[in-house]
Motif scaffolding. Structure first.
Motif, short mmCIF file in Angstrom:
data_model
loop_
_atom_site.label_atom_id
_atom_site.label_comp_id
_atom_site.label_asym_id
_atom_site.label_seq_id
_atom_site.Cartn_x
_atom_site.Cartn_y
_atom_site.Cartn_z
N GLU A 115 0.83 -1.21 0.00
CA GLU A 115 0.00 0.00 0.00
C GLU A 115 0.86 1.25 0.00
OE1 GLU A 115 -3.73 0.00 2.52
OE2 GLU A 115 -2.63 -1.68 3.39
N ILE A 116 1.93 1.22 0.77
CA ILE A 116 2.84 2.37 0.83
C ILE A 116 3.49 2.58 -0.54
CG2 ILE A 116 4.95 3.29 1.86
CD1 ILE A 116 4.17 1.75 4.44
N LEU A 117 3.93 1.49 -1.17
CA LEU A 117 4.56 1.59 -2.48
C LEU A 117 3.59 2.12 -3.53
CD1 LEU A 117 6.67 -1.68 -2.53
CD2 LEU A 117 7.53 0.66 -2.44
N THR A 118 2.35 1.62 -3.50
CA THR A 118 1.35 2.07 -4.46
C THR A 118 1.06 3.56 -4.30
OG1 THR A 118 0.35 -0.13 -4.59
CG2 THR A 118 -1.02 1.73 -5.31
N ALA A 119 0.92 4.00 -3.05
CA ALA A 119 0.68 5.42 -2.80
C ALA A 119 1.87 6.25 -3.24
CB ALA A 119 0.40 5.64 -1.32
N THR A 120 3.07 5.75 -3.00
CA THR A 120 4.28 6.48 -3.40
C THR A 120 4.36 6.60 -4.91
OG1 THR A 120 5.42 5.62 -1.44
CG2 THR A 120 6.79 6.58 -3.17
N VAL B 201 8.95 13.85 -4.06
CA VAL B 201 8.11 13.14 -3.09
C VAL B 201 8.81 13.05 -1.73
CG1 VAL B 201 7.12 10.89 -2.53
CG2 VAL B 201 6.85 11.82 -4.81
N ARG B 202 8.06 13.38 -0.67
CA ARG B 202 8.58 13.30 0.70
C ARG B 202 7.84 12.20 1.45
NH1 ARG B 202 7.24 18.92 2.97
NH2 ARG B 202 5.29 18.26 2.01
N VAL B 203 8.49 11.67 2.46
CA VAL B 203 7.88 10.63 3.28
C VAL B 203 6.59 11.16 3.91
CG1 VAL B 203 8.16 9.22 5.36
CG2 VAL B 203 10.02 9.39 3.70
N GLY B 204 6.60 12.41 4.33
CA GLY B 204 5.40 13.01 4.92
C GLY B 204 4.23 13.04 3.95
N VAL C 150 -1.51 7.86 7.71
CA VAL C 150 -0.71 7.19 8.74
C VAL C 150 0.43 8.11 9.15
CG1 VAL C 150 -1.27 4.90 7.83
CG2 VAL C 150 0.82 6.05 7.06
N SER C 151 1.23 7.67 10.11
CA SER C 151 2.36 8.47 10.56
C SER C 151 3.58 8.23 9.66
CB SER C 151 2.72 8.12 12.00
OG SER C 151 3.24 6.80 12.05
N ALA C 152 4.43 9.24 9.57
CA ALA C 152 5.67 9.10 8.80
C ALA C 152 6.55 8.00 9.40
CB ALA C 152 6.42 10.43 8.77
N SER C 153 6.46 7.81 10.72
CA SER C 153 7.30 6.79 11.36
C SER C 153 6.95 5.39 10.85
CB SER C 153 7.17 6.86 12.88
OG SER C 153 5.83 6.62 13.28
N LEU C 154 5.68 5.16 10.49
CA LEU C 154 5.30 3.85 9.95
C LEU C 154 5.98 3.62 8.60
CD1 LEU C 154 3.49 1.27 10.16
CD2 LEU C 154 1.89 2.49 8.69
N VAL C 155 6.02 4.67 7.77
CA VAL C 155 6.70 4.56 6.47
C VAL C 155 8.18 4.27 6.69
CG1 VAL C 155 7.22 5.72 4.29
CG2 VAL C 155 5.01 6.13 5.43
N PHE C 156 8.81 4.99 7.62
CA PHE C 156 10.22 4.75 7.92
C PHE C 156 10.44 3.34 8.50
CE2 PHE C 156 10.71 9.51 8.10
CZ PHE C 156 11.63 9.59 7.06
N THR D 53 14.75 4.62 4.98
CA THR D 53 15.09 5.98 4.55
C THR D 53 14.22 6.38 3.37
OG1 THR D 53 16.73 5.32 2.88
CG2 THR D 53 17.52 5.55 5.16
N LYS D 54 14.20 7.66 3.08
CA LYS D 54 13.45 8.14 1.91
C LYS D 54 14.06 7.56 0.64
CE LYS D 54 12.56 11.85 -1.18
NZ LYS D 54 12.98 13.12 -1.75
N ASP D 55 15.40 7.47 0.57
CA ASP D 55 16.05 6.91 -0.62
C ASP D 55 15.61 5.48 -0.87
OD1 ASP D 55 17.40 9.25 -1.10
OD2 ASP D 55 19.29 8.58 -0.23
N ASP D 56 15.51 4.68 0.21
CA ASP D 56 15.04 3.30 0.07
C ASP D 56 13.60 3.27 -0.45
OD1 ASP D 56 17.44 2.26 1.00
OD2 ASP D 56 16.75 2.17 3.08
N LEU D 57 12.77 4.13 0.10
CA LEU D 57 11.36 4.19 -0.31
C LEU D 57 11.25 4.54 -1.79
CD1 LEU D 57 8.28 4.30 0.18
CD2 LEU D 57 8.59 6.69 0.89
N VAL D 58 11.96 5.59 -2.21
CA VAL D 58 11.88 6.04 -3.60
C VAL D 58 12.40 4.97 -4.55
CG1 VAL D 58 12.79 7.72 -5.25
CG2 VAL D 58 11.89 8.50 -3.06
N ALA D 59 13.53 4.34 -4.19
CA ALA D 59 14.09 3.29 -5.05
C ALA D 59 13.13 2.12 -5.19
CB ALA D 59 15.43 2.82 -4.49
N GLU D 60 12.52 1.70 -4.06
CA GLU D 60 11.59 0.57 -4.12
C GLU D 60 10.29 0.94 -4.83
OE1 GLU D 60 11.18 -2.35 -1.12
OE2 GLU D 60 12.91 -1.60 0.00
N ALA D 61 9.86 2.19 -4.69
CA ALA D 61 8.66 2.63 -5.40
C ALA D 61 8.91 2.62 -6.90
CB ALA D 61 8.24 4.02 -4.94
#
Length: 201
Positions: free
Chosen positions: A15-20, A32-35, A43-49, A54-62
């Protein structure tokens, strides 16, 4: 437990990846920011983290998640039929003339990869998958006598480079029309594989 807390527990990586990916498609990989992702999901930013570190990990995986959907379609397109049929399907699917919805994200990733090692690693891995799929089709066509190609790997590199460059010209510079892209790619593929261009229509 509050509604927000219950929502946090229920949200999963997909779900996080799809939203990203949705946010990246609208605003670009770098913006794109984690917030923003957390707000999109409520949800909270801490759940995404927690899920991505990291944001870099999130963006790369998205990015990988977005392009993976297109590559799944690619794998299906080249899995059945004779080599010429598979080649036609592959060319229809790939690039901004087809249904590869991740193209804007691909182009965004190319720019970001110059400075972001996370993106560069994912980009190389996914690009190899596309090249391998095309090379398998070409090699099968040569072995079955449908194509004439002395150097499949070099031909795949030429076709890939032309598709990438023309896709940027079509989507970013708008100096090449989709019809021109189709015509020029078809011409090169026909030349490289000893085909009549009409056979690829």
């Amino acid at each position: 437990m509050t509604r927000r807390a219950r929502r946090s527990v229920e949200v999963r990586r997909d779900e996080i990846l799809t939203a990203t990916v949705d946010l990246v498609d609208r605003h670009g990989l770098a913006a794109v920011r984690v917030g923003d992702v957390a707000s999109e999901l409520g949800v909270s930013a801490s759940l995404v983290f927690y899920h991505f570190g990291t944001k870099d990990d999130l963006v790369a995986e998205a990015f990988a998640h977005a392009v993976e959907r297109d590559l799944v379609k690619l794998d299906k397109a080249v899995s059945v039929g004779d080599p010429l049929e598979r080649l036609r399907r592959l060319l229809r699917l790939y690039g901004p003339t087809g249904q590869a919805s991740g193209w804007r994200i691909w182009i965004d990733a190319w720019a970001l990869a110059q400075r972001e090692p996370h993106i560069r690693v994912v980009l190389r891995r996914l690009d190899r998958r596309w090249g391998e799929a095309l090379r398998r089709v070409v090699e099968d066509g040569v072995s079955e006598g449908q194509f004439v190609c002395a150097a499949p790997e070099a031909s795949v590199a030429k076709v890939s480079a032309l598709l990438d460059g023309l896709s940027v010209a079509t989507l970013v510079y708008r100096s090449v029309t989709r019809a021109q892209l189709r015509e020029w790619v078809t011409g090169l593929v026909a030349t490289e594989l000893g085909l009549d261009p009409d056979a690829l229509a």
